[in-house]
Design a protein around this motif. Structure first.
Motif, PDB file in Angstrom:
ATOM      1  N   ARG A  70       0.880  -1.175   0.000  1.00 25.92           N
ATOM      2  CA  ARG A  70       0.000   0.000   0.000  1.00 25.92           C
ATOM      3  C   ARG A  70       0.915   1.222   0.000  1.00 25.92           C
ATOM      4  O   ARG A  70       1.708   1.399   0.932  1.00 25.92           O
ATOM      5  CB  ARG A  70      -0.898   0.030   1.248  1.00 25.92           C
ATOM      6  N   VAL A  72       1.317   4.616   0.802  1.00 27.63           N
ATOM      7  CA  VAL A  72       0.581   5.545   1.658  1.00 27.63           C
ATOM      8  C   VAL A  72       1.559   6.456   2.393  1.00 27.63           C
ATOM      9  O   VAL A  72       2.595   5.995   2.882  1.00 27.63           O
ATOM     10  CB  VAL A  72      -0.247   4.764   2.718  1.00 27.63           C
ATOM     11  N   TYR A  91      -5.904   5.918  12.937  1.00 25.52           N
ATOM     12  CA  TYR A  91      -4.847   6.074  11.933  1.00 25.52           C
ATOM     13  C   TYR A  91      -5.429   6.826  10.744  1.00 25.52           C
ATOM     14  O   TYR A  91      -6.605   6.650  10.410  1.00 25.52           O
ATOM     15  CB  TYR A  91      -4.399   4.667  11.519  1.00 25.52           C
ATOM     16  N   GLN A  95      -3.361   7.602   0.336  1.00 22.64           N
ATOM     17  CA  GLN A  95      -2.892   6.509  -0.524  1.00 22.64           C
ATOM     18  C   GLN A  95      -2.950   6.933  -1.983  1.00 22.64           C
ATOM     19  O   GLN A  95      -3.918   7.549  -2.423  1.00 22.64           O
ATOM     20  CB  GLN A  95      -3.751   5.259  -0.302  1.00 22.64           C
ATOM     21  N   HIS A 106      -5.424  -8.575   0.259  1.00 20.38           N
ATOM     22  CA  HIS A 106      -5.107  -9.105   1.593  1.00 20.38           C
ATOM     23  C   HIS A 106      -6.289  -8.805   2.515  1.00 20.38           C
ATOM     24  O   HIS A 106      -7.254  -8.160   2.108  1.00 20.38           O
ATOM     25  CB  HIS A 106      -3.784  -8.511   2.124  1.00 20.38           C
ATOM     26  N   HIS A 108      -7.307  -8.121   6.933  1.00 21.72           N
ATOM     27  CA  HIS A 108      -6.829  -7.937   8.309  1.00 21.72           C
ATOM     28  C   HIS A 108      -8.029  -7.623   9.201  1.00 21.72           C
ATOM     29  O   HIS A 108      -9.107  -7.251   8.698  1.00 21.72           O
ATOM     30  CB  HIS A 108      -5.765  -6.838   8.394  1.00 21.72           C
ATOM     31  N   ARG A 114     -12.265   4.453   3.255  1.00 20.10           N
ATOM     32  CA  ARG A 114     -11.581   5.213   2.199  1.00 20.10           C
ATOM     33  C   ARG A 114     -12.443   6.422   1.918  1.00 20.10           C
ATOM     34  O   ARG A 114     -13.671   6.286   1.787  1.00 20.10           O
ATOM     35  CB  ARG A 114     -11.473   4.418   0.899  1.00 20.10           C
ATOM     36  N   HIS A 147      -9.420  -7.446   0.310  1.00 20.95           N
ATOM     37  CA  HIS A 147      -9.581  -6.224  -0.481  1.00 20.95           C
ATOM     38  C   HIS A 147      -8.322  -5.958  -1.284  1.00 20.95           C
ATOM     39  O   HIS A 147      -7.201  -6.176  -0.803  1.00 20.95           O
ATOM     40  CB  HIS A 147      -9.900  -5.022   0.421  1.00 20.95           C
ATOM     41  N   HIS A 149      -6.909  -3.012  -4.493  1.00 15.43           N
ATOM     42  CA  HIS A 149      -7.220  -1.794  -5.221  1.00 15.43           C
ATOM     43  C   HIS A 149      -6.519  -1.858  -6.571  1.00 15.43           C
ATOM     44  O   HIS A 149      -5.456  -2.467  -6.698  1.00 15.43           O
ATOM     45  CB  HIS A 149      -6.728  -0.550  -4.480  1.00 15.43           C
ATOM     46  N   ASP A 161      -7.165   7.100   3.814  1.00 16.77           N
ATOM     47  CA  ASP A 161      -7.432   5.849   4.528  1.00 16.77           C
ATOM     48  C   ASP A 161      -7.631   6.178   5.999  1.00 16.77           C
ATOM     49  O   ASP A 161      -6.783   6.840   6.603  1.00 16.77           O
ATOM     50  CB  ASP A 161      -6.214   4.918   4.456  1.00 16.77           C
ATOM     51  N   LEU A 163      -8.184   4.077   9.501  1.00 16.09           N
ATOM     52  CA  LEU A 163      -8.234   2.723  10.081  1.00 16.09           C
ATOM     53  C   LEU A 163      -8.231   2.800  11.602  1.00 16.09           C
ATOM     54  O   LEU A 163      -7.768   3.783  12.194  1.00 16.09           O
ATOM     55  CB  LEU A 163      -7.046   1.862   9.624  1.00 16.09           C
ATOM     56  N   ILE A 165      -6.384   1.092  13.513  1.00 10.77           N
ATOM     57  CA  ILE A 165      -5.143   0.384  13.867  1.00 10.77           C
ATOM     58  C   ILE A 165      -4.752   0.556  15.346  1.00 10.77           C
ATOM     59  O   ILE A 165      -4.498  -0.439  16.032  1.00 10.77           O
ATOM     60  CB  ILE A 165      -3.992   0.838  12.933  1.00 10.77           C
TER      61      ILE A 165
HETATM   62  C1  1HN Z   1      -4.241  -1.299   4.397  1.00  9.08           C
HETATM   63  O1  1HN Z   1      -4.550  -2.575   4.184  1.00  9.08           O
HETATM   64  C2  1HN Z   1      -4.651  -0.322   3.501  1.00  9.08           C
HETATM   65  O2  1HN Z   1      -5.919  -1.840   2.200  1.00  9.08           O
HETATM   66  C3  1HN Z   1      -4.336   1.004   3.723  1.00  9.08           C
HETATM   67  O3  1HN Z   1      -5.535   0.089   1.380  1.00  9.08           O
HETATM   68  C4  1HN Z   1      -3.621   1.386   4.815  1.00  9.08           C
HETATM   69  C5  1HN Z   1      -2.421   0.795   6.817  1.00  9.08           C
HETATM   70  C6  1HN Z   1      -1.972  -0.137   7.683  1.00  9.08           C
HETATM   71  C7  1HN Z   1      -2.282  -1.464   7.519  1.00  9.08           C
HETATM   72  C8  1HN Z   1      -3.035  -1.873   6.441  1.00  9.08           C
HETATM   73  C9  1HN Z   1      -5.423  -0.731   2.279  1.00  9.08           C
HETATM   74  C10 1HN Z   1      -3.175   0.427   5.715  1.00  9.08           C
HETATM   75  C11 1HN Z   1      -3.491  -0.921   5.528  1.00  9.08           C
END
Ligand code: 1HN
Length: 351
Positions: A70, A72, A91, A95, A106, A108, A114, A147, A149, A161, A163, A165
């Motif tokens: 990513r 970012v 967070y 991006q 991936h 998580h 977004r 997901h 992109h 973004d 999150l 986190i």
């Molecule tokens: C993540 O998976 C995305 O999917 C964006 O676009 C920012 C920051 C930390 C961990 C995973 C994404 C992220 C992230």
């Protein structure tokens, strides 16, 4: 006075002697642990897009989306450097995806939102359905959904973004996994989720495909904008917020994500808002127009003049006031659902 009679020396000796057993006195930290009102290291901050964009574009030359996973630039709070956090609980990052690139699939346990800032024509795929990005769209990646992109656009596409986190990190509850394929197989046509859940109707025998998260994963800007415009004309304008709407999970009426609340508001031309403070610190993305946010807490005073695509953060329990001579539209998000779940949310509106 010899050492055993001097209380300060007696205490210091006590602290030293018990330290190897990992024991420490509460009375030295009690006031900091339970302050009379929220005391955050998070500070008000403003990222002007004009200043940030050149670095985003340079990052586009420095690394591919594939290699970065990513690409970012994190909006790191000046009071929280090194923590990858914009507030203590949330967070934020910007991006960039360039034409033809793919940010691989991936998943998580952290939830993501977004908010599209610049460009159109990139897509994100969630759970087998793609959605095309347009400026001002609010898109959700629910916890533990694959997901990826990609971009078929002819120019750069940039989004905010958001999150949870730091929240997931706090609970030490994070898991992540790469997908077997770089891009997900598309299993539903674009717009299916919005048709199912986004028209004030839901399927008769519906389930909640993403648990506590909204089954709509793209809330298009044109519909949010239309509602705000209509309300600015026809309904009373709030003296603190202008016209402000909260995004909803249509299955519950609650927040679209368990950890994050999202809002969009329109300040009419000439708006000079009253001050307020809340326990949930919030991150703002300027969609259209310009204005000013004045923030104060204790002896601190901040004033940010914002323009489209700027971002700013108002920390917990800081008094803020919005104004806009020409009118503007603002998107924002915060951790308010968690405050509500824990019975902690508090708001004060100054008259
Ligand atoms: C993540 O998976 C995305 O999917 C964006 O676009 C920012 C920051 C930390 C961990 C995973 C994404 C992220 C992230």
């Amino acid at each position: 006075m010899n050492a055993p009679d001097n209380p300060l020396l007696v205490r210091q000796q006590l602290y030293r002697d018990m330290d190897p057993l990992h024991l420490t006195p509460l009375w030295e930290v009690l006031h900091a642990l339970v302050p009379p009102e929220p005391a955050t290291p998070c500070v008000p901050a403003h990222w002007k897009y004009d200043e940030v964009r050149p670095f985003l574009m340079r990052s586009g030359q420095a690394i591919t989306a594939q290699e970065a996973v990513r690409r970012v630039l994190i909006l790191e709070n000046p009071g929280l450097r090194g923590q990858s956090a914009v507030t203590r609980s949330l967070y934020a990052g910007l991006q960039l995806i360039l034409p033809g690139e793919v940010a691989p699939s991936h998943r998580h346990t952290q939830s993501a939102l977004r908010f599209i800032v610049e460009g159109r024509g990139a897509y994100t795929a969630v759970d087998g359905e793609r959605t095309t990005m347009h400026p001002g769209d609010f898109i959700i990646t629910p916890s533990w959904t694959f997901h990826d992109h990609g971009s078929d656009a002819d120019g750069p596409v940039v989004w905010l973004d958001g999150l949870d986190i730091p929240i997931v990190r706090f609970f030490d509850a994070g898991f992540a996994e790469n997908d077997a394929s770089r891009s997900q197989q598309v299993t539903r046509s674009e717009g299916t989720s919005l048709a199912r859940y986004g028209h004030n109707m839901v399927p008769v025998r519906h389930d909640a495909p993403f648990g506590a998260t909204s089954p709509i994963f793209s809330y298009p800007y044109d519909r949010s904008r239309e509602a705000l415009e209509r309300l600015e004309r026809d309904a009373p304008v709030d003296e603190w917020d202008g016209v402000k709407l909260r995004y909803v999970n249509p299955l519950t009426g609650g927040y679209p994500m368990p950890t994050m609340a999202t809002f969009m508001q329109k300040l009419p031309a000439g708006f000079a808002g009253k001050g307020w403070r809340q326990t949930d610190g919030a991150i703002y993305s300027v969609v259209e127009g310009s204005g000013t946010v004045e923030v104060e807490a204790g002896d601190g005073r901040w004033r940010f003049d914002f323009s489209p695509r700027d971002h700013f953060v108002i920390p917990s329990w800081h008094t803020a006031r919005l104004s806009s001579p020409g009118g503007c539209v603002l998107f924002s998000y915060s951790d308010r659902p968690v405050h509500h779940a824990l019975g902690l949310h508090k708001e004060e509106r100054l008259s």
